[in-house]
Design a protein around this motif. Structure first.
Motif, PDB file in Angstrom:
ATOM      1  N   CYS A 163      30.073  40.921  31.215  1.00 52.25           N
ATOM      2  CA  CYS A 163      30.818  42.600  30.685  1.00 52.25           C
ATOM      3  C   CYS A 163      30.626  43.417  29.733  1.00 52.25           C
ATOM      4  O   CYS A 163      30.412  44.256  29.720  1.00 52.25           O
TER       5      CYS A 163
ATOM      6  N   TRP B 232      38.658  46.133  28.228  1.00 51.57           N
ATOM      7  CA  TRP B 232      39.624  47.082  28.172  1.00 51.57           C
ATOM      8  C   TRP B 232      38.728  47.484  26.908  1.00 51.57           C
ATOM      9  O   TRP B 232      38.945  46.673  25.743  1.00 51.57           O
TER      10      TRP B 232
ATOM     11  N   GLU C 242      36.898  34.511  35.144  1.00 50.31           N
ATOM     12  CA  GLU C 242      36.558  35.371  35.334  1.00 50.31           C
ATOM     13  C   GLU C 242      37.229  36.507  34.821  1.00 50.31           C
ATOM     14  O   GLU C 242      38.242  36.176  33.748  1.00 50.31           O
TER      15      GLU C 242
ATOM     16  N   VAL D 124      38.074  50.695  31.203  1.00 49.71           N
ATOM     17  CA  VAL D 124      38.474  49.696  31.983  1.00 49.71           C
ATOM     18  C   VAL D 124      37.330  48.785  32.653  1.00 49.71           C
ATOM     19  O   VAL D 124      36.516  49.999  33.237  1.00 49.71           O
TER      20      VAL D 124
ATOM     21  N   SER E 243      36.138  46.274  36.001  1.00 50.19           N
ATOM     22  CA  SER E 243      36.799  45.256  36.198  1.00 50.19           C
ATOM     23  C   SER E 243      36.272  43.936  36.191  1.00 50.19           C
ATOM     24  O   SER E 243      35.129  43.413  35.260  1.00 50.19           O
ATOM     25  N   GLY E 244      36.846  43.304  36.463  1.00 46.04           N
ATOM     26  CA  GLY E 244      36.100  41.249  36.160  1.00 46.04           C
ATOM     27  C   GLY E 244      35.159  40.925  36.750  1.00 46.04           C
ATOM     28  O   GLY E 244      34.570  41.552  37.376  1.00 46.04           O
ATOM     29  N   GLN E 245      35.140  40.236  35.718  1.00 45.48           N
ATOM     30  CA  GLN E 245      33.243  40.015  35.738  1.00 45.48           C
ATOM     31  C   GLN E 245      33.123  38.951  35.615  1.00 45.48           C
ATOM     32  O   GLN E 245      34.112  37.477  35.351  1.00 45.48           O
TER      33      GLN E 245
ATOM     34  N   GLU F 285      38.614  39.837  32.333  1.00 44.04           N
ATOM     35  CA  GLU F 285      38.634  41.574  32.356  1.00 44.04           C
ATOM     36  C   GLU F 285      37.995  42.162  31.447  1.00 44.04           C
ATOM     37  O   GLU F 285      39.048  41.504  30.139  1.00 44.04           O
TER      38      GLU F 285
END
Length: 134
Positions: free
Chosen positions: A67, A130, A126, A38, A40-42, A128
């Protein structure tokens, strides 16, 4: 001469998966159990820490590239992504975002959620992700 052989896919869209009129995403993805990665928000941040671009297309491209870089750091690629959360300051930019997203994301496309919200700094998007590690 080396090869870049990747193990059998760890994610797949079930054959019956369909969603009428949907955009560039899969309505359902099946993931083989494994190691979950996972990030974090990019956002659209360049190597100098400054925001790159002010428009959705530019920021979307840089954000997805960021990402991909984070995924590489964990031994994954965009092809390993099974879930995407997208946060945008203006959902009216959704069609333009989807153009960039569809160009950059490999199939089967991940499942996805989008939310309109305020973001830090001057970011307009932004993301995120997974992924499941092959």
């Amino acid at each position: 001469m080396g090869t870049n052989h990747r193990p059998e896919a760890v994610k797949r869209a079930p054959p019956a998966a369909q969603a009428p009129g949907h955009g560039p995403y899969s309505p359902v993805i099946e993931v083989t159990p494994g190691r979950i990665v996972v990030i974090s928000g990019q956002a659209g941040v360049g190597p100098d820490g400054k925001t790159v671009g002010a428009d959705i297309r530019t920021q979307a491209r840089i954000t997805i590239e960021n990402c991909a870089m984070q995924l590489r750091n964990a031994g994954c690629t965009l092809a390993d992504v099974f879930k995407v959360n997208v946060y945008m300051t203006d959902l009216n930019d959704w069609p333009a975002f989807n153009e960039v997203y569809a160009e950059m994301m490999p199939h089967p496309l991940p499942v996805r959620t989008a939310v309109e919200t305020r973001l830090l700094r001057d970011f307009v998007v932004e993301i995120e992700l997974w992924a499941v590690k092959p």
